[in-house]
Design a protein around this motif. Structure first.
Motif, PDB file in Angstrom:
ATOM      1  N   ALA A   1       2.674   4.648  -8.721  1.00 27.23           N
ATOM      2  CA  ALA A   1       2.801   4.265 -10.136  1.00 27.23           C
ATOM      3  C   ALA A   1       4.096   3.510 -10.404  1.00 27.23           C
ATOM      4  O   ALA A   1       4.130   2.573 -11.212  1.00 27.23           O
ATOM      5  CB  ALA A   1       2.706   5.502 -11.026  1.00 27.23           C
ATOM      6  N   LEU A   2       5.166   3.895  -9.725  1.00 23.96           N
ATOM      7  CA  LEU A   2       6.465   3.256  -9.944  1.00 23.96           C
ATOM      8  C   LEU A   2       6.772   2.179  -8.901  1.00 23.96           C
ATOM      9  O   LEU A   2       7.913   1.753  -8.774  1.00 23.96           O
ATOM     10  CB  LEU A   2       7.575   4.305  -9.950  1.00 23.96           C
ATOM     11  N   SER A   3       5.758   1.752  -8.180  1.00 28.22           N
ATOM     12  CA  SER A   3       5.938   0.674  -7.205  1.00 28.22           C
ATOM     13  C   SER A   3       5.479  -0.648  -7.809  1.00 28.22           C
ATOM     14  O   SER A   3       4.818  -0.679  -8.854  1.00 28.22           O
ATOM     15  CB  SER A   3       5.135   0.966  -5.931  1.00 28.22           C
ATOM     16  N   VAL A   4       5.847  -1.737  -7.138  1.00 30.73           N
ATOM     17  CA  VAL A   4       5.282  -3.047  -7.452  1.00 30.73           C
ATOM     18  C   VAL A   4       4.863  -3.686  -6.142  1.00 30.73           C
ATOM     19  O   VAL A   4       5.408  -3.381  -5.082  1.00 30.73           O
ATOM     20  CB  VAL A   4       6.285  -3.961  -8.194  1.00 30.73           C
TER      21      VAL A   4
ATOM     22  N   GLU B   1      11.871   1.352   2.046  1.00 32.97           N
ATOM     23  CA  GLU B   1      11.979   0.326   3.091  1.00 32.97           C
ATOM     24  C   GLU B   1      11.555  -1.043   2.604  1.00 32.97           C
ATOM     25  O   GLU B   1      12.084  -2.061   3.046  1.00 32.97           O
ATOM     26  CB  GLU B   1      11.152   0.770   4.304  1.00 32.97           C
ATOM     27  N   GLY B   2      10.641  -1.083   1.660  1.00 35.16           N
ATOM     28  CA  GLY B   2      10.173  -2.365   1.145  1.00 35.16           C
ATOM     29  C   GLY B   2      11.221  -3.172   0.409  1.00 35.16           C
ATOM     30  O   GLY B   2      11.053  -4.383   0.215  1.00 35.16           O
ATOM     31  N   VAL B   3      12.303  -2.536  -0.002  1.00 34.86           N
ATOM     32  CA  VAL B   3      13.385  -3.302  -0.628  1.00 34.86           C
ATOM     33  C   VAL B   3      13.962  -4.290   0.385  1.00 34.86           C
ATOM     34  O   VAL B   3      14.290  -5.428   0.045  1.00 34.86           O
ATOM     35  CB  VAL B   3      14.482  -2.355  -1.170  1.00 34.86           C
TER      36      VAL B   3
ATOM     37  N   ASP C   1       8.343   8.237   0.703  1.00 34.58           N
ATOM     38  CA  ASP C   1       7.534   7.273   1.456  1.00 34.58           C
ATOM     39  C   ASP C   1       8.432   6.744   2.581  1.00 34.58           C
ATOM     40  O   ASP C   1       9.468   7.340   2.869  1.00 34.58           O
ATOM     41  CB  ASP C   1       7.046   6.154   0.536  1.00 34.58           C
ATOM     42  N   THR C   2       8.060   5.637   3.208  1.00 36.89           N
ATOM     43  CA  THR C   2       8.910   5.075   4.253  1.00 36.89           C
ATOM     44  C   THR C   2      10.221   4.601   3.636  1.00 36.89           C
ATOM     45  O   THR C   2      10.217   3.777   2.714  1.00 36.89           O
ATOM     46  CB  THR C   2       8.219   3.901   4.951  1.00 36.89           C
ATOM     47  N   MET C   3      11.325   5.139   4.144  1.00 40.12           N
ATOM     48  CA  MET C   3      12.630   4.853   3.561  1.00 40.12           C
ATOM     49  C   MET C   3      13.414   3.879   4.436  1.00 40.12           C
ATOM     50  O   MET C   3      13.102   3.662   5.604  1.00 40.12           O
ATOM     51  CB  MET C   3      13.427   6.151   3.387  1.00 40.12           C
TER      52      MET C   3
ATOM     53  N   ASP D   1       0.837  -1.198   0.000  1.00 43.60           N
ATOM     54  CA  ASP D   1       0.000   0.000   0.000  1.00 43.60           C
ATOM     55  C   ASP D   1       0.876   1.254   0.000  1.00 43.60           C
ATOM     56  O   ASP D   1       0.961   1.965   1.013  1.00 43.60           O
ATOM     57  CB  ASP D   1      -0.924  -0.005   1.226  1.00 43.60           C
ATOM     58  N   PRO D   2       1.532   1.547  -1.115  1.00 42.13           N
ATOM     59  CA  PRO D   2       2.378   2.736  -1.172  1.00 42.13           C
ATOM     60  C   PRO D   2       1.543   4.001  -1.197  1.00 42.13           C
ATOM     61  O   PRO D   2       0.335   3.961  -1.468  1.00 42.13           O
ATOM     62  CB  PRO D   2       3.124   2.561  -2.493  1.00 42.13           C
ATOM     63  N   ASN D   3       2.176   5.124  -0.926  1.00 36.98           N
ATOM     64  CA  ASN D   3       1.434   6.384  -1.024  1.00 36.98           C
ATOM     65  C   ASN D   3       1.324   6.803  -2.484  1.00 36.98           C
ATOM     66  O   ASN D   3       1.885   6.183  -3.388  1.00 36.98           O
ATOM     67  CB  ASN D   3       2.087   7.466  -0.158  1.00 36.98           C
ATOM     68  N   GLU D   4       0.584   7.882  -2.723  1.00 38.25           N
ATOM     69  CA  GLU D   4       0.317   8.295  -4.099  1.00 38.25           C
ATOM     70  C   GLU D   4       1.584   8.738  -4.822  1.00 38.25           C
ATOM     71  O   GLU D   4       1.699   8.604  -6.041  1.00 38.25           O
ATOM     72  CB  GLU D   4      -0.737   9.399  -4.122  1.00 38.25           C
TER      73      GLU D   4
END
Length: 266
Positions: free
Chosen positions: A24-27, A76-78, A113-115, A17-20
């Motif tokens: 678009a560039l998230s997966v 952070e999701g990486v 976003d959260t880094m 659930d990334p922010n806006e």
């Protein structure tokens, strides 16, 4: 092997659930895991950016079906989501960090976003992820002064070296924007290679400071992903991206030359 075309995959956030600002560039974590499984099933061999560039520089052969998995910015999701999927298959990758966006003593508050924090970056490095530079504050490098450009490159390099004990060898241009002046500065400040975007396959002939990448985004279907890693229909897949890039390049050159005063919207 000198004309081998290599898909260099460009990721940003990996998040449910990334922010806006990053959506678009998230997966999603599920999509990333599926994409890594496709690489494994198809017999592709991931390399780090430094390894690919070193092989091309020295003339050493590439492995069968090389591919690069790269991440920009430092979300952070990486660590939370991408690292387990990479580890499952024993894949290396490259993370390009904007040092002023990461949580910790150098944080400028610019992260979208959260880094990651620096402990997580060290975990990634220990797990075989090459840590590269992505500037300090993520500016459009071709639009800033020479002094500011040098600061962005050197400060990023010094912070990574201080935190990890090793200076970054690879760099990725924020937004993919570069110029002859920027590429020269990247080389002069000690980075051995750099990645652009371009949405095309990388080739040795592009030179070590302008290697192209292909964008993986939230809208990338698994069929599209498979076509990209196979090197099929690249031009058609990224036709809209390329048209926008060409149009904006004209605006950027004019702005840099002082012919434009105001910035375009968007």
């Amino acid at each position: 092997m000198s004309d081998v075309r290599v898909p260099i995959l460009m990721y940003h956030a990996v998040a449910t659930d990334p922010n806006e600002a990053t959506r678009a560039l998230s997966v999603t974590p599920e999509a990333f895991a599926e994409q890594m499984a496709v690489l494994a099933d198809r017999g592709l061999t991931p390399l780090t950016t430094a390894d690919l560039a070193a092989r091309w520089r020295s003339g050493r052969p590439l492995p069968d079906r090389p591919v690069l998995v790269t991440f920009d910015d430092g979300y952070e999701g990486v660590h939370r989501h991408a690292l387990p999927a990479l580890a499952k298959h024993g894949f290396p990758a490259t993370l390009f960090v904007s040092t002023g966006w990461l949580r910790g003593p150098y944080d400028t508050g610019g992260g979208l976003d959260t880094m990651l924090d620096w402990d997580q970056v060290r975990d990634l490095a220990a797990a075989g992820v090459e840590i590269g530079g992505h500037s300090h504050s993520h500016p459009q490098l071709d639009q800033i002064s020479e002094a500011t450009l040098r600061f962005e490159l050197i400060h990023c390099k010094e912070i990574v070296a201080d935190q990890l004990g090793t200076a970054p060898a690879s760099f990725a241009y924020p937004y993919g924007y570069s110029s002859r002046r920027v590429r020269h500065a990247v080389r002069e400040t000690g980075y051995a290679q750099a990645l652009a975007v371009g949405n095309g396959l990388a080739r040795r002939a592009q030179g070590p400071y302008a290697l192209r990448r292909v964008t993986v985004r939230r809208s990338t279907s698994i069929d599209e992903f498979e076509r990209v890693i196979e090197g099929r229909a690249i031009t058609r897949t990224f036709a809209k991206d390329r048209a926008l890039t060409k149009g904006y390049a004209v605006v950027r050159r004019a702005r840099r030359a002082g012919r434009l005063v105001s910035r375009p919207g968007g």
